[in-house]
Scaffold this motif. Sequence first.
Motif, PDB file in Angstrom:
ATOM      1  N   GLU A 118     -61.674 -21.470   5.933  1.00 29.78           N
ATOM      2  CA  GLU A 118     -61.462 -21.929   7.307  1.00 29.78           C
ATOM      3  C   GLU A 118     -60.809 -20.837   8.149  1.00 29.78           C
ATOM      4  OE1 GLU A 118     -59.352 -25.616   9.781  1.00 29.78           O
ATOM      5  OE2 GLU A 118     -59.133 -25.469   7.598  1.00 29.78           O
ATOM      6  N   TRP A 119     -59.850 -20.126   7.577  1.00 28.54           N
ATOM      7  CA  TRP A 119     -59.184 -19.028   8.282  1.00 28.54           C
ATOM      8  C   TRP A 119     -60.180 -17.926   8.628  1.00 28.54           C
ATOM      9  CZ3 TRP A 119     -58.105 -14.051   6.013  1.00 28.54           C
ATOM     10  CH2 TRP A 119     -57.255 -13.234   6.765  1.00 28.54           C
ATOM     11  N   LEU A 120     -61.055 -17.606   7.690  1.00 26.45           N
ATOM     12  CA  LEU A 120     -62.068 -16.586   7.948  1.00 26.45           C
ATOM     13  C   LEU A 120     -63.008 -17.002   9.073  1.00 26.45           C
ATOM     14  CD1 LEU A 120     -62.999 -15.617   4.267  1.00 26.45           C
ATOM     15  CD2 LEU A 120     -61.838 -14.146   5.931  1.00 26.45           C
ATOM     16  N   THR A 121     -63.348 -18.289   9.102  1.00 26.88           N
ATOM     17  CA  THR A 121     -64.301 -18.779  10.100  1.00 26.88           C
ATOM     18  C   THR A 121     -63.654 -19.001  11.463  1.00 26.88           C
ATOM     19  OG1 THR A 121     -65.616 -19.875   8.381  1.00 26.88           O
ATOM     20  CG2 THR A 121     -65.917 -20.640  10.651  1.00 26.88           C
ATOM     21  N   GLU A 122     -62.534 -19.719  11.465  1.00 28.05           N
ATOM     22  CA  GLU A 122     -61.946 -20.178  12.722  1.00 28.05           C
ATOM     23  C   GLU A 122     -61.036 -19.142  13.385  1.00 28.05           C
ATOM     24  OE1 GLU A 122     -62.919 -22.931  14.073  1.00 28.05           O
ATOM     25  OE2 GLU A 122     -64.142 -23.511  12.335  1.00 28.05           O
ATOM     26  N   TYR A 123     -60.519 -18.206  12.608  1.00 24.34           N
ATOM     27  CA  TYR A 123     -59.588 -17.235  13.186  1.00 24.34           C
ATOM     28  C   TYR A 123     -60.126 -15.809  13.112  1.00 24.34           C
ATOM     29  CZ  TYR A 123     -55.308 -14.565  14.047  1.00 24.34           C
ATOM     30  OH  TYR A 123     -54.386 -13.675  14.553  1.00 24.34           O
ATOM     31  N   ILE A 124     -60.323 -15.296  11.920  1.00 24.56           N
ATOM     32  CA  ILE A 124     -60.691 -13.892  11.757  1.00 24.56           C
ATOM     33  C   ILE A 124     -62.063 -13.580  12.355  1.00 24.56           C
ATOM     34  CG2 ILE A 124     -61.258 -12.114  10.054  1.00 24.56           C
ATOM     35  CD1 ILE A 124     -58.303 -12.479  10.400  1.00 24.56           C
ATOM     36  N   SER A 125     -63.000 -14.502  12.246  1.00 23.85           N
ATOM     37  CA  SER A 125     -64.348 -14.264  12.775  1.00 23.85           C
ATOM     38  C   SER A 125     -64.499 -14.687  14.227  1.00 23.85           C
ATOM     39  CB  SER A 125     -65.391 -15.010  11.929  1.00 23.85           C
ATOM     40  OG  SER A 125     -65.405 -14.523  10.608  1.00 23.85           O
ATOM     41  N   ALA A 126     -63.426 -15.175  14.825  1.00 27.30           N
ATOM     42  CA  ALA A 126     -63.477 -15.650  16.206  1.00 27.30           C
ATOM     43  C   ALA A 126     -62.836 -14.639  17.152  1.00 27.30           C
ATOM     44  CB  ALA A 126     -62.767 -16.996  16.322  1.00 27.30           C
TER      45      ALA A 126
ATOM     46  N   CYS B  33     -61.832  -9.572  13.563  1.00 23.70           N
ATOM     47  CA  CYS B  33     -62.359  -8.566  12.637  1.00 23.70           C
ATOM     48  C   CYS B  33     -63.881  -8.628  12.662  1.00 23.70           C
ATOM     49  CB  CYS B  33     -61.855  -8.784  11.212  1.00 23.70           C
ATOM     50  SG  CYS B  33     -62.505  -7.542  10.048  1.00 23.70           S
ATOM     51  N   PRO B  34     -64.535  -7.629  13.234  1.00 19.47           N
ATOM     52  CA  PRO B  34     -66.002  -7.647  13.313  1.00 19.47           C
ATOM     53  C   PRO B  34     -66.684  -7.470  11.967  1.00 19.47           C
ATOM     54  CG  PRO B  34     -65.129  -5.549  14.096  1.00 19.47           C
ATOM     55  CD  PRO B  34     -63.943  -6.444  13.874  1.00 19.47           C
TER      56      PRO B  34
ATOM     57  N   VAL C  81     -47.466  -7.429  11.735  1.00 18.42           N
ATOM     58  CA  VAL C  81     -48.428  -6.385  12.079  1.00 18.42           C
ATOM     59  C   VAL C  81     -49.128  -6.779  13.374  1.00 18.42           C
ATOM     60  CG1 VAL C  81     -50.557  -5.219  11.382  1.00 18.42           C
ATOM     61  CG2 VAL C  81     -48.769  -5.695   9.689  1.00 18.42           C
ATOM     62  N   THR C  82     -49.217  -5.827  14.298  1.00 18.40           N
ATOM     63  CA  THR C  82     -49.767  -6.141  15.616  1.00 18.40           C
ATOM     64  C   THR C  82     -51.170  -5.569  15.796  1.00 18.40           C
ATOM     65  OG1 THR C  82     -48.716  -4.186  16.590  1.00 18.40           O
ATOM     66  CG2 THR C  82     -47.479  -6.258  16.646  1.00 18.40           C
ATOM     67  N   ALA C  83     -51.853  -6.086  16.800  1.00 19.14           N
ATOM     68  CA  ALA C  83     -53.207  -5.631  17.112  1.00 19.14           C
ATOM     69  C   ALA C  83     -53.177  -4.193  17.616  1.00 19.14           C
ATOM     70  CB  ALA C  83     -53.833  -6.545  18.162  1.00 19.14           C
ATOM     71  N   ALA C  84     -54.214  -3.429  17.274  1.00 24.04           N
ATOM     72  CA  ALA C  84     -54.269  -2.016  17.649  1.00 24.04           C
ATOM     73  C   ALA C  84     -54.229  -1.825  19.157  1.00 24.04           C
ATOM     74  CB  ALA C  84     -55.533  -1.381  17.074  1.00 24.04           C
ATOM     75  N   ARG C  85     -54.784  -2.766  19.900  1.00 23.57           N
ATOM     76  CA  ARG C  85     -54.867  -2.634  21.357  1.00 23.57           C
ATOM     77  C   ARG C  85     -53.852  -3.496  22.101  1.00 23.57           C
ATOM     78  NH1 ARG C  85     -60.293  -0.532  22.357  1.00 23.57           N
ATOM     79  NH2 ARG C  85     -61.429  -0.488  20.387  1.00 23.57           N
ATOM     80  N   ASN C  86     -53.043  -4.230  21.355  1.00 25.02           N
ATOM     81  CA  ASN C  86     -52.035  -5.075  21.997  1.00 25.02           C
ATOM     82  C   ASN C  86     -50.823  -5.196  21.083  1.00 25.02           C
ATOM     83  OD1 ASN C  86     -50.459  -6.936  23.294  1.00 25.02           O
ATOM     84  ND2 ASN C  86     -51.983  -8.571  23.332  1.00 25.02           N
ATOM     85  N   PRO C  87     -49.834  -4.331  21.256  1.00 23.17           N
ATOM     86  CA  PRO C  87     -48.657  -4.363  20.382  1.00 23.17           C
ATOM     87  C   PRO C  87     -47.812  -5.616  20.537  1.00 23.17           C
ATOM     88  CG  PRO C  87     -48.341  -2.822  22.198  1.00 23.17           C
ATOM     89  CD  PRO C  87     -49.780  -3.236  22.238  1.00 23.17           C
ATOM     90  N   GLY C  88     -48.154  -6.465  21.494  1.00 27.55           N
ATOM     91  CA  GLY C  88     -47.428  -7.713  21.654  1.00 27.55           C
ATOM     92  C   GLY C  88     -48.037  -8.878  20.901  1.00 27.55           C
ATOM     93  N   PHE C  89     -49.156  -8.630  20.217  1.00 26.43           N
ATOM     94  CA  PHE C  89     -49.864  -9.704  19.517  1.00 26.43           C
ATOM     95  C   PHE C  89     -49.808  -9.474  18.011  1.00 26.43           C
ATOM     96  CE2 PHE C  89     -54.261 -11.354  18.189  1.00 26.43           C
ATOM     97  CZ  PHE C  89     -53.767 -12.617  17.901  1.00 26.43           C
ATOM     98  N   ALA C  90     -49.059 -10.319  17.312  1.00 23.57           N
ATOM     99  CA  ALA C  90     -48.995 -10.250  15.843  1.00 23.57           C
ATOM    100  C   ALA C  90     -50.271 -10.868  15.291  1.00 23.57           C
ATOM    101  CB  ALA C  90     -47.763 -10.985  15.332  1.00 23.57           C
ATOM    102  N   VAL C  91     -51.216 -10.012  14.951  1.00 24.01           N
ATOM    103  CA  VAL C  91     -52.576 -10.465  14.655  1.00 24.01           C
ATOM    104  C   VAL C  91     -52.777 -10.899  13.205  1.00 24.01           C
ATOM    105  CG1 VAL C  91     -53.415  -8.150  14.089  1.00 24.01           C
ATOM    106  CG2 VAL C  91     -55.017  -9.844  14.998  1.00 24.01           C
ATOM    107  N   SER C  92     -51.937 -10.414  12.298  1.00 28.63           N
ATOM    108  CA  SER C  92     -52.208 -10.593  10.865  1.00 28.63           C
ATOM    109  C   SER C  92     -51.557 -11.844  10.281  1.00 28.63           C
ATOM    110  CB  SER C  92     -51.771  -9.349  10.094  1.00 28.63           C
ATOM    111  OG  SER C  92     -52.519  -8.226  10.500  1.00 28.63           O
TER     112      SER C  92
END
Length: 210
Positions: free
Chosen positions: A19-27, A39-40, A135-146
């Motif tokens: 579900e995490w892969l589908t609803e979050y990482i692939s979205a 994550c493309p 860990v933050t997004a490469a293009r947005n240091p304000g977003f904890a993406v992981s």
Amino acid sequence: MTSTASLVDFTSAVEAVEEWLTEYISASHPAIGRTGPICPFVAPSRKNRTMEIRLRLAGHAPTLELIEEIARSSLREYELTTWQGRNPMLRAMVVALPDLRSEDTGLLDQAHARVKDDFVAQGLMIGQFHENCEVTAARNPGFAVSKAPLPLFAIRAIALHDVFFLSERPHWFQQYRERFGKFFGPGSTVADPLLVEHYQEAEQAYGGPS
């Protein structure tokens, strides 16, 4: 004493990862700083049937050495796996630790720092994901993406966009340049100016190809 294995619902754990892969990482996400999924890599990997999910138990008293060994053994398993899909660049493995307590998730961060050199040397990336990951997004240091509902490691082949994560140390960048440097030369086909900027900055910092 009750084992942690008896307390883990393995089916639910795999379903949570899926579900995490589908609803979050692939979205897509408005805070990621670009269009497309977080994550493309994930959707093509799953479509190609080269996404493997593994579960590992940390036990009642996890240590850094144990979590590090889980990561290192996952590298060996990745290398020995008989993959269904044909494209080696799409091979990925998610290794979840469903019994690792929230207060122990920092062990993933520490283990990741210890093992990254070995993974990169084999042409692979390893990332840690858990509910407390900063860990933050490469293009947005304000977003904890992981963030993830279960503590886990994700392993995959180094990809073009990984210059964001491999420009911090010269030996990491060397591995990246050996694979993708040709795309940044004269007549570069890399359309993303931020990728080009990161590559050029790293090349200036560490020198040209040896």
